[in-house]
Write an enzyme that holds these catalytic residues in place. Structure first.
Site, short mmCIF file in Angstrom:
data_model
loop_
_atom_site.label_atom_id
_atom_site.label_comp_id
_atom_site.label_asym_id
_atom_site.label_seq_id
_atom_site.Cartn_x
_atom_site.Cartn_y
_atom_site.Cartn_z
N GLY A 73 -109.64 22.05 -43.07
CA GLY A 73 -108.93 23.79 -43.42
C GLY A 73 -108.71 24.60 -44.47
O GLY A 73 -107.02 23.88 -44.89
N GLN A 78 -101.78 29.62 -48.46
CA GLN A 78 -101.35 28.37 -49.36
C GLN A 78 -101.32 27.68 -50.63
O GLN A 78 -101.01 27.16 -50.92
CB GLN A 78 -101.87 27.42 -48.44
CG GLN A 78 -101.46 27.03 -45.99
CD GLN A 78 -102.41 26.12 -45.80
OE1 GLN A 78 -103.24 26.55 -45.43
NE2 GLN A 78 -101.71 24.86 -45.83
N CYS A 131 -100.07 19.59 -41.07
CA CYS A 131 -100.70 20.64 -42.06
C CYS A 131 -99.99 20.54 -43.49
O CYS A 131 -98.93 20.04 -43.39
CB CYS A 131 -99.75 22.14 -42.08
SG CYS A 131 -99.82 23.30 -42.45
N LEU A 132 -101.03 21.42 -44.61
CA LEU A 132 -101.38 20.56 -45.47
C LEU A 132 -99.88 21.20 -46.68
O LEU A 132 -99.59 21.07 -47.45
CB LEU A 132 -102.29 21.08 -46.62
CG LEU A 132 -103.69 20.65 -46.37
CD1 LEU A 132 -105.01 21.27 -47.19
CD2 LEU A 132 -103.87 18.81 -46.24
N HIS A 173 -105.73 27.68 -35.87
CA HIS A 173 -104.33 27.72 -36.63
C HIS A 173 -104.17 27.42 -38.45
O HIS A 173 -103.07 28.02 -38.65
CB HIS A 173 -104.61 25.39 -37.35
CG HIS A 173 -103.44 24.75 -38.79
ND1 HIS A 173 -102.93 24.33 -38.52
CD2 HIS A 173 -103.59 25.15 -39.66
CE1 HIS A 173 -101.82 23.43 -39.75
NE2 HIS A 173 -102.46 24.54 -40.31
N GLU A 174 -105.66 28.26 -38.72
CA GLU A 174 -106.31 28.69 -39.82
C GLU A 174 -105.69 29.94 -40.15
O GLU A 174 -104.98 30.69 -40.88
CB GLU A 174 -107.10 28.41 -40.42
CG GLU A 174 -107.60 26.86 -41.07
CD GLU A 174 -106.52 26.68 -41.88
OE1 GLU A 174 -106.24 27.17 -42.53
OE2 GLU A 174 -106.49 24.80 -42.28
N HIS A 177 -101.86 30.58 -39.77
CA HIS A 177 -101.68 31.05 -41.65
C HIS A 177 -101.75 32.54 -41.73
O HIS A 177 -100.82 32.55 -42.47
CB HIS A 177 -102.18 30.41 -41.95
CG HIS A 177 -101.41 29.08 -42.37
ND1 HIS A 177 -100.85 28.87 -42.93
CD2 HIS A 177 -102.41 27.61 -41.96
CE1 HIS A 177 -100.86 27.02 -43.22
NE2 HIS A 177 -101.12 26.43 -42.82
#
Length: 224
Positions: A73, A78, A131-132, A173-174, A177
């Site tokens: 995702g 991000q 997480c990225l 999660h997304e 963000h």
């Protein structure tokens, strides 16, 4: 929160111009790391700030960036863009034991525009999550086991769908963000582990051993 976000990025560029600049470089987009304010400001709802052609190009770039990372995702903040847009996709190439324990099933590529979710029931599941935008680390996060997602797709078609297991975790999660939240905000602090520690110690399907050895509790229902 989203209604108070300005329609320009911190450097004063209109969002469309900002996206054009990002895409002009080509290739995967740079991923913003924790500590950058764009990850904490929240996002403004998408209402045509990008024309259809530019939106399509941006979505393609988000997907390419997600694959290159790799991840399952990626949200617009991000890559530094404060718009309420995210993409998800999970081929779920995991062993059967992990698939069953975590409820991880393959998910096709999806674009989530202006998403929101609500919990379905009271069951929560706790697993390690990464997480990225927080590279090199993971921690145990308890999330709703089932959620109802409402959004639009990239063509403006309404989405109203239920997710369970790992797909529900990705959705939460997304969407977080887009509200200026990182998984760090929901994580069990004593569970924080480097990727090296994860590979060497905590590869079990559930985090019960990690909880016992790192000294935290799991007051949640673990599926399976």
């Amino acid at each position: 929160m989203a209604s108070d976000v300005a329609r320009t990025n911190p450097r004063g560029l209109p969002l469309a111009d900002q996206v054009e600049q990002l895409l002009a470089v080509g290739g995967p987009l740079p991923i913003v790391a924790a500590g950058d304010p764009v990850l904490r400001r929240g996002t403004e709802p998408f209402d045509g700030q990008l024309d259809p052609a530019l939106l399509a190009r941006f979505v393609t770039a988000l997907r390419e960036t997600m694959h290159a990372a790799p991840g399952v995702g990626l949200a617009a903040p991000q890559v530094g863009v404060a718009l309420r847009i995210a993409v998800i996709e999970d081929p779920a190439p995991v062993p059967e034991e992990i698939r069953v324990a975590r409820g991880r099933t393959p998910q096709p590529f999806r674009v989530l525009v202006n998403p929101s979710y609500e919990a379905l029931g009271t069951e929560r599941a706790a697993f390690f999550e990464g997480c990225l935008s927080v590279p090199g680390w993971q921690a145990v996060v308890a999330r709703h086991a089932r959620v109802r997602l409402r959004a639009l797709d990239e063509h403006g078609v309404p989405v109203d769908e239920e997710f369970a297991g790992w797909p529900a975790r990705i959705v939460q999660h997304e969407t977080d963000h887009l509200d200026g939240m990182l998984y760090l905000d929901r994580a069990e602090p004593r569970s924080f582990s480097s990727n090296e520690a994860m590979a060497g110690r905590w590869t079990q399907p559930t985090p019960e051993r990690a909880a016992a050895e790192l000294g935290f509790t799991l007051p949640f229902t673990l599926p399976g």
